[in-house]
Motif scaffolding. Structure first.
Motif, PDB file in Angstrom:
ATOM      1  N   LEU A  30       0.820  -1.205   0.000  1.00  0.00           N
ATOM      2  CA  LEU A  30       0.000   0.000   0.000  1.00  0.00           C
ATOM      3  C   LEU A  30       0.850   1.250   0.000  1.00  0.00           C
ATOM      4  O   LEU A  30       0.592   2.210  -0.711  1.00  0.00           O
ATOM      5  CB  LEU A  30      -0.926   0.003   1.224  1.00  0.00           C
ATOM      6  CG  LEU A  30      -2.033  -1.059   1.242  1.00  0.00           C
ATOM      7  CD1 LEU A  30      -2.761  -1.014   2.574  1.00  0.00           C
ATOM      8  CD2 LEU A  30      -3.014  -0.820   0.097  1.00  0.00           C
ATOM      9  N   LEU A  31       1.913   1.244   0.831  1.00  0.00           N
ATOM     10  CA  LEU A  31       2.777   2.407   0.950  1.00  0.00           C
ATOM     11  C   LEU A  31       3.690   2.552  -0.246  1.00  0.00           C
ATOM     12  O   LEU A  31       4.126   3.656  -0.564  1.00  0.00           O
ATOM     13  CB  LEU A  31       3.606   2.296   2.229  1.00  0.00           C
ATOM     14  CG  LEU A  31       2.815   2.287   3.542  1.00  0.00           C
ATOM     15  CD1 LEU A  31       3.774   2.148   4.722  1.00  0.00           C
ATOM     16  CD2 LEU A  31       1.974   3.548   3.699  1.00  0.00           C
ATOM     17  N   GLN A  32       4.017   1.473  -0.913  1.00  0.00           N
ATOM     18  CA  GLN A  32       4.978   1.515  -1.995  1.00  0.00           C
ATOM     19  C   GLN A  32       4.324   1.412  -3.379  1.00  0.00           C
ATOM     20  O   GLN A  32       4.967   1.101  -4.374  1.00  0.00           O
ATOM     21  CB  GLN A  32       5.988   0.371  -1.838  1.00  0.00           C
ATOM     22  CG  GLN A  32       6.807   0.478  -0.565  1.00  0.00           C
ATOM     23  CD  GLN A  32       7.736  -0.710  -0.389  1.00  0.00           C
ATOM     24  OE1 GLN A  32       7.864  -1.535  -1.274  1.00  0.00           O
ATOM     25  NE2 GLN A  32       8.365  -0.780   0.763  1.00  0.00           N
ATOM     26  N   SER A  33       3.025   1.681  -3.427  1.00  0.00           N
ATOM     27  CA  SER A  33       2.332   1.526  -4.709  1.00  0.00           C
ATOM     28  C   SER A  33       2.883   2.460  -5.770  1.00  0.00           C
ATOM     29  O   SER A  33       2.872   2.146  -6.953  1.00  0.00           O
ATOM     30  CB  SER A  33       0.834   1.795  -4.504  1.00  0.00           C
ATOM     31  OG  SER A  33       0.642   3.123  -4.000  1.00  0.00           O
ATOM     32  N   GLN A  34       3.404   3.636  -5.329  1.00  0.00           N
ATOM     33  CA  GLN A  34       3.946   4.564  -6.303  1.00  0.00           C
ATOM     34  C   GLN A  34       5.229   4.037  -6.932  1.00  0.00           C
ATOM     35  O   GLN A  34       5.673   4.545  -7.972  1.00  0.00           O
ATOM     36  CB  GLN A  34       4.230   5.933  -5.646  1.00  0.00           C
ATOM     37  CG  GLN A  34       5.335   5.931  -4.604  1.00  0.00           C
ATOM     38  CD  GLN A  34       4.842   5.551  -3.224  1.00  0.00           C
ATOM     39  OE1 GLN A  34       3.782   4.946  -3.103  1.00  0.00           O
ATOM     40  NE2 GLN A  34       5.586   5.912  -2.202  1.00  0.00           N
ATOM     41  N   GLU A  35       5.891   3.030  -6.338  1.00  0.00           N
ATOM     42  CA  GLU A  35       7.108   2.457  -6.890  1.00  0.00           C
ATOM     43  C   GLU A  35       6.842   1.161  -7.657  1.00  0.00           C
ATOM     44  O   GLU A  35       7.764   0.487  -8.073  1.00  0.00           O
ATOM     45  CB  GLU A  35       8.103   2.169  -5.754  1.00  0.00           C
ATOM     46  CG  GLU A  35       8.671   3.420  -5.092  1.00  0.00           C
ATOM     47  CD  GLU A  35       9.473   4.258  -6.065  1.00  0.00           C
ATOM     48  OE1 GLU A  35      10.129   3.670  -6.941  1.00  0.00           O
ATOM     49  OE2 GLU A  35       9.430   5.492  -5.969  1.00  0.00           O
ATOM     50  N   SER A  36       5.566   0.783  -7.801  1.00  0.00           N
ATOM     51  CA  SER A  36       5.246  -0.455  -8.506  1.00  0.00           C
ATOM     52  C   SER A  36       5.602  -0.317  -9.978  1.00  0.00           C
ATOM     53  O   SER A  36       5.592   0.769 -10.554  1.00  0.00           O
ATOM     54  CB  SER A  36       3.752  -0.765  -8.342  1.00  0.00           C
ATOM     55  OG  SER A  36       2.978   0.275  -8.924  1.00  0.00           O
ATOM     56  N   GLY A  37       5.936  -1.447 -10.605  1.00  0.00           N
ATOM     57  CA  GLY A  37       6.288  -1.432 -12.012  1.00  0.00           C
ATOM     58  C   GLY A  37       7.698  -0.990 -12.284  1.00  0.00           C
ATOM     59  O   GLY A  37       8.016  -0.598 -13.400  1.00  0.00           O
ATOM     60  N   LYS A  38       8.576  -1.068 -11.280  1.00  0.00           N
ATOM     61  CA  LYS A  38       9.966  -0.650 -11.452  1.00  0.00           C
ATOM     62  C   LYS A  38      10.911  -1.662 -10.807  1.00  0.00           C
ATOM     63  O   LYS A  38      10.555  -2.338  -9.846  1.00  0.00           O
ATOM     64  CB  LYS A  38      10.214   0.736 -10.847  1.00  0.00           C
ATOM     65  CG  LYS A  38       9.450   1.867 -11.528  1.00  0.00           C
ATOM     66  CD  LYS A  38       9.814   3.197 -10.901  1.00  0.00           C
ATOM     67  CE  LYS A  38       9.102   4.357 -11.612  1.00  0.00           C
ATOM     68  NZ  LYS A  38       7.634   4.289 -11.436  1.00  0.00           N
ATOM     69  N   ILE A  39      12.118  -1.742 -11.348  1.00  0.00           N
ATOM     70  CA  ILE A  39      13.179  -2.575 -10.775  1.00  0.00           C
ATOM     71  C   ILE A  39      14.386  -1.676 -10.498  1.00  0.00           C
ATOM     72  O   ILE A  39      14.866  -0.987 -11.395  1.00  0.00           O
ATOM     73  CB  ILE A  39      13.577  -3.711 -11.739  1.00  0.00           C
ATOM     74  CG1 ILE A  39      12.413  -4.688 -11.942  1.00  0.00           C
ATOM     75  CG2 ILE A  39      14.804  -4.463 -11.201  1.00  0.00           C
ATOM     76  CD1 ILE A  39      12.722  -5.810 -12.927  1.00  0.00           C
ATOM     77  N   HIS A  40      14.842  -1.686  -9.249  1.00  0.00           N
ATOM     78  CA  HIS A  40      16.004  -0.891  -8.844  1.00  0.00           C
ATOM     79  C   HIS A  40      17.231  -1.805  -8.736  1.00  0.00           C
ATOM     80  O   HIS A  40      17.196  -2.804  -8.016  1.00  0.00           O
ATOM     81  CB  HIS A  40      15.761  -0.225  -7.481  1.00  0.00           C
ATOM     82  CG  HIS A  40      14.632   0.755  -7.491  1.00  0.00           C
ATOM     83  ND1 HIS A  40      14.808   2.100  -7.308  1.00  0.00           N
ATOM     84  CD2 HIS A  40      13.289   0.579  -7.657  1.00  0.00           C
ATOM     85  CE1 HIS A  40      13.640   2.714  -7.363  1.00  0.00           C
ATOM     86  NE2 HIS A  40      12.701   1.800  -7.567  1.00  0.00           N
ATOM     87  N   VAL A  41      18.311  -1.448  -9.425  1.00  0.00           N
ATOM     88  CA  VAL A  41      19.539  -2.247  -9.347  1.00  0.00           C
ATOM     89  C   VAL A  41      20.748  -1.317  -9.300  1.00  0.00           C
ATOM     90  O   VAL A  41      20.676  -0.146  -9.678  1.00  0.00           O
ATOM     91  CB  VAL A  41      19.690  -3.203 -10.554  1.00  0.00           C
ATOM     92  CG1 VAL A  41      18.662  -4.304 -10.520  1.00  0.00           C
ATOM     93  CG2 VAL A  41      19.629  -2.430 -11.857  1.00  0.00           C
ATOM     94  N   THR A  42      21.863  -1.866  -8.831  1.00  0.00           N
ATOM     95  CA  THR A  42      23.139  -1.153  -8.872  1.00  0.00           C
ATOM     96  C   THR A  42      24.112  -1.949  -9.732  1.00  0.00           C
ATOM     97  O   THR A  42      24.064  -3.185  -9.775  1.00  0.00           O
ATOM     98  CB  THR A  42      23.743  -0.976  -7.462  1.00  0.00           C
ATOM     99  OG1 THR A  42      23.947  -2.265  -6.866  1.00  0.00           O
ATOM    100  CG2 THR A  42      22.835  -0.143  -6.580  1.00  0.00           C
ATOM    101  N   GLY A  43      24.987  -1.248 -10.423  1.00  0.00           N
ATOM    102  CA  GLY A  43      25.994  -1.900 -11.249  1.00  0.00           C
ATOM    103  C   GLY A  43      27.359  -1.294 -11.001  1.00  0.00           C
ATOM    104  O   GLY A  43      27.471  -0.130 -10.602  1.00  0.00           O
ATOM    105  N   SER A  44      28.382  -2.072 -11.224  1.00  0.00           N
ATOM    106  CA  SER A  44      29.748  -1.596 -10.989  1.00  0.00           C
ATOM    107  C   SER A  44      30.640  -2.015 -12.156  1.00  0.00           C
ATOM    108  O   SER A  44      30.527  -3.126 -12.674  1.00  0.00           O
ATOM    109  CB  SER A  44      30.300  -2.171  -9.685  1.00  0.00           C
ATOM    110  OG  SER A  44      31.613  -1.705  -9.439  1.00  0.00           O
ATOM    111  N   GLY A  45      31.521  -1.097 -12.549  1.00  0.00           N
ATOM    112  CA  GLY A  45      32.490  -1.400 -13.593  1.00  0.00           C
ATOM    113  C   GLY A  45      33.849  -0.863 -13.199  1.00  0.00           C
ATOM    114  O   GLY A  45      33.955   0.215 -12.609  1.00  0.00           O
ATOM    115  N   SER A  46      34.904  -1.609 -13.476  1.00  0.00           N
ATOM    116  CA  SER A  46      36.249  -1.178 -13.104  1.00  0.00           C
ATOM    117  C   SER A  46      37.220  -1.456 -14.252  1.00  0.00           C
ATOM    118  O   SER A  46      37.089  -2.454 -14.960  1.00  0.00           O
ATOM    119  CB  SER A  46      36.725  -1.888 -11.830  1.00  0.00           C
ATOM    120  OG  SER A  46      36.792  -3.287 -12.025  1.00  0.00           O
TER     121      SER A  46
END
Length: 245
Positions: A30-46
């Protein structure tokens, strides 16, 4: 009208109490409905690169009975150190005074504090653009400054890391995309396009100078100070938010 307001207030209060008593897994969506339909990820390159410039931090430190004696000794030695740097093709605008200080020095006895003398410290930073000359620069400066010379640190750098940062950035985005695709496949959804991309870039920690064994065994009139530049790592971290189709 008063009864309607009271009834509305009672329903709101009841709803708040009901939500408060719900399990987290019920309230969360209910509280996170505004974030529905999204995937959050982090990436790293060196990307690893070789340093092409070094900053040498060195100077003189002396203690004498009087300020005049300490300042004079430091001035003579520092003048010789700077002259040696310039003689090794260090440009004048690549030499910068970092610190100059004069402090009284005390001995502490049972009878209290006793003035012992005064210390003068004068340090500069010098950019060495020809790394193959770094050992000679250090050795000549040490010889010129004599027993009061100090070498505080050597910092290796890549003067223009733009190309390496671009490579690391590309790798970081690909890494983030691979993670997001794995999450989408596991969740049974189709990965959409990136919604936002943010980046954090950092330079690698300067390597510790070390010597090869054969360098210690060199037979010469003056043993050269062994210095190894090592490698530097350019790291780019990104946070990407993908949509879900």
């Amino acid at each position: 009208m008063y009864r309607l307001k009271f009834l509305s207030l009672g329903i709101s209060t009841l709803l708040a109490i009901t939500l408060t008593g719900c399990e987290p897994q019920i309230i969360g969506p209910l509280l996170q409905s505004q974030e529905s339909g999204k995937i959050h990820v982090t990436g790293s390159g060196s990307v690893v690169g070789e340093p092409d410039i070094a900053t040498l931090h060195l100077g003189v430190s002396v203690e004498k009975k009087t300020v005049a004696e300490a300042r004079e000794a430091a001035a003579v030695a520092m003048t010789a150190v700077i002259a040696s740097l310039k003689a090794n093709d260090i440009a004048e605008n690549d030499i910068r005074t970092e610190r100059f200080s004069i402090y009284p020095q005390y001995d502490y006895t049972e009878n209290g504090r006793v003035l012992r003398g005064y210390s003068v410290n004068n340090t500069v930073s010098a950019k060495v653009r020809e790394l193959e000359n770094l050992s000679d620069v250090i050795d000549d400066a040490a010889e010129a400054g004599g027993d009061i010379v100090v070498v505080n640190a050597i910092q290796f750098m890549i003067e223009d890391p733009t190309a390496l940062q671009a490579q690391a950035r590309s790798l970081a985005v690909k890494n983030a995309e691979a993670k997001a695709q794995t999450l989408a496949d596991a969740g049974g959804v189709t990965l959409g396009k990136p919604v936002t991309i943010t980046e954090t870039t950092s330079g690698g920690i300067p390597p510790i100078a070390f010597a090869k064994t054969e360098e210690f065994a060199a037979d010469s009139a003056r043993s050269s100070t062994p210095i190894e530049a090592g490698e530097l790592t350019i790291v780019v971290n990104v946070t990407v938010v993908y949509g879900i189709e």
